[in-house]
Design an enzyme around this catalytic site. Structure first.
Site, short mmCIF file in Angstrom:
data_model
loop_
_atom_site.label_atom_id
_atom_site.label_comp_id
_atom_site.label_asym_id
_atom_site.label_seq_id
_atom_site.Cartn_x
_atom_site.Cartn_y
_atom_site.Cartn_z
N LYS A 84 -39.79 -53.75 56.47
CA LYS A 84 -39.26 -52.43 56.80
C LYS A 84 -37.95 -52.55 57.57
O LYS A 84 -36.96 -51.91 57.26
CB LYS A 84 -40.31 -51.71 57.66
N LYS A 115 -45.05 -56.62 66.16
CA LYS A 115 -45.92 -55.49 66.49
C LYS A 115 -46.81 -55.92 67.64
O LYS A 115 -47.05 -57.10 67.82
CB LYS A 115 -46.79 -55.14 65.28
N GLY A 157 -43.02 -47.31 70.41
CA GLY A 157 -44.34 -46.69 70.30
C GLY A 157 -44.94 -46.86 68.92
O GLY A 157 -44.30 -47.30 67.98
N ASP A 158 -46.19 -46.52 68.80
CA ASP A 158 -46.92 -46.40 67.54
C ASP A 158 -48.10 -45.49 67.89
O ASP A 158 -48.02 -44.74 68.89
CB ASP A 158 -47.37 -47.79 67.04
N GLN A 209 -43.68 -54.73 59.13
CA GLN A 209 -42.50 -54.37 59.92
C GLN A 209 -41.31 -55.26 59.55
O GLN A 209 -40.16 -54.82 59.56
CB GLN A 209 -42.83 -54.53 61.41
O1 2IT Z 1 -44.25 -48.49 62.45
C1 2IT Z 1 -43.12 -48.37 62.97
O2 2IT Z 1 -42.09 -48.58 62.34
C2 2IT Z 1 -43.06 -47.96 64.38
N1 2IT Z 1 -44.10 -47.76 64.99
C3 2IT Z 1 -41.74 -47.81 65.07
C4 2IT Z 1 -41.24 -49.12 65.57
C5 2IT Z 1 -39.97 -49.04 66.37
O3 2IT Z 1 -39.58 -50.11 66.88
O4 2IT Z 1 -39.37 -47.98 66.52
#
Ligand code: 2IT
Length: 452
Positions: A116, A128, A167-168, A113
């Site tokens: 990303k 996370k 979410g995830d 993350q």
């Molecule tokens: O894996 C990801 O980028 C997500 N689950 C979204 C994370 C977010 O903060 O929108």
């Protein structure tokens, strides 16, 4: 294989420190591989201990989540929040509720993350969280009580300028609603930038549900443009049938591409006409998800297409493969089938959907373009950051405004990744390019802010 001594040492250190966290090891290994050419050129990284700091989360919170089921029985799950890196912005990243969640899964996700979020170009750090709670088969009231219990501890670690979850897997609009309700009650303030993926009526952003899938398709368009091709008429094999796959199908319908497979724990379906051939079919994915049955066979029964029980879709012939379900969905055996079928585009969408041996095998194919999930799926968190902007401004943007920003973001992510790879003599290596581009921004911010 890692060649650089510094990268090797950092990798051995994480193996020794947390020997059981295999998903985390995998994510770190893949990143270090990509960073090696840059580490060779920038000795100040080692002097500043940047890699050691990068692989060690700033903070790991583990907590007890006690909740009562409908029969009055108390259960205890374990909650996590891993705050990985806040050098460029408040921690940001999703929550995953799934039976198999443990620290190694949350750490791999939080580590990825960080890269990303940096690639989005927006000011968000990496984090996370989640729990080993399994929402499947639970009543609405049980899910609500679980979310309330989870937030009763989490609220003291988050805030709109501190850490903003979303979410995830296993956490969608319903769970975010319950989580936000509890946060608001505990804090006594309407601080809605603290969570994203909210319902529209209390600060959610238009296009956030579609954003990950739309972003992946915009990224794919850039790859195709680079190769002198276009998306119209392309066949795409997808996995899963959740939020991300739904977004891909919806955009494929607009763009005239054909998504031919979906998968679930029970097997996969093959729709020759395309799941993306009608709104009815695309919308049916929402129904399948809402039913909680977790079966893709329902699609085959409804639309009269073939269903392959217990199998994965990676042996089908398609122009583009988009693994969009979960980690390690594509192993070496599947990768060999993909290569044998002459597929040209392998576009990861789910977080770390490819085992490392399969990934390197695919990347070694001369005629294949491989794109990494940390770039391809960044549109999801990117639009989350736009949701935070709207909450700060107390304004609501139109779907067109959000979509235009998302599109611009994905074009830029592809561009900076391709340029970073080029700069280090790696050709059109989007995997290494994303790692290098995502890393540099955070590493520079860390060095400028002193040792912490
Ligand atoms: O894996 C990801 O980028 C997500 N689950 C979204 C994370 C977010 O903060 O929108």
């Amino acid at each position: 294989m890692l060649n650089n001594e510094y990268c090797k040492r950092v990798y051995e250190q994480i193996l020794a420190r947390d020997p059981d966290q295999k998903e985390f090891h995998q994510a770190v290994y893949e990143v270090l591989e990509g960073l090696e050419p840059m580490v060779e050129r920038r000795p100040e990284l080692e002097k500043n201990g940047i890699l050691e700091r990068f692989v060690e989360p700033e903070r790991v919170v583990t907590f007890r989540v006690p909740w009562t089921d409908d029969a009055g029985q108390v259960h205890v799950n374990r909650g996590y929040r891993v705050q990985f890196n806040s050098a460029i912005g408040p921690y940001k990243g999703g929550l995953r509720f799934q039976k198999n969640v443990y620290e190694g899964i949350i750490k791999f996700l939080g580590f990825e993350q960080t890269f990303k979020n940096s690639l989005t170009g927006l000011p968000i750090g990496g984090a996370k969280g989640g729990s080993d709670f399994d929402p499947r088969g639970k009543s609405d009231a049980e899910v609500m009580r679980f979310c309330q219990a989870y937030m009763t501890e989490l609220y003291r670690h988050i805030g709109q300028d501190i850490d903003c979850p979303a979410g995830d897997l296993g956490v969608g609009g319903r769970e975010i609603g319950y989580l936000y309700g509890q946060y608001r009650r505990l804090k006594g303030t309407f601080e809605n930038g603290v969570l994203t993926g909210k319902g529209f009526s209390y600060g959610g952003s238009l296009t956030r549900p579609e954003a990950t899938g739309y972003g992946a398709m915009y990224y794919l368009q850039e790859v195709l443009k680079h190769e002198g091709e276009e998306i119209k008429g392309k066949t795409i094999a997808c996995a899963g049938f959740g939020n991300v796959t739904w977004g891909i199908c919806k955009k494929a319908l607009h763009l005239g591409a054909k998504v031919v497979t979906l998968s679930g724990p029970d097997g996969y379906i093959y729709d020759e006409e395309g799941v993306s051939s009608s709104e009815e079919k695309v919308n049916y994915l929402l129904e399948m998800r809402a039913s909680g049955r977790n079966r893709v066979q329902d699609y085959a029964d409804k639309f009269g297409v073939p269903f392959f029980p217990g199998e994965k879709p990676w042996g089908v012939k398609a122009d583009v493969i988009m693994p969009s379900a979960m980690q390690n969905d594509v192993n070496m055996e599947s990768a060999q089938k993909i290569v044998a079928n002459g597929v040209k585009y392998y576009i990861e969408v789910a977080n770390m959907p490819t085992t490392n041996d399969a990934l390197y095998y695919l990347m070694s194919q001369k005629n294949m373009v491989v794109a990494p999930s940390k770039a391809v799926n960044a549109g999801g968190v990117g639009v989350s950051a736009l949701e935070m902007s709207q909450n700060s401004e107390r304004l609501v943007w139109t779907a067109e405004e959000v979509d235009a920003q998302l599109h611009k973001m994905m074009v830029n992510i592809h561009k900076v990744s391709a340029e970073a790879a080029e700069e280090y003599g790696l050709g059109y290596n989007l995997v290494a390019g994303a790692n290098i581009a995502g890393f540099q921004k955070v590493a520079n911010a860390m060095m400028e802010q002193g040792i912490f």
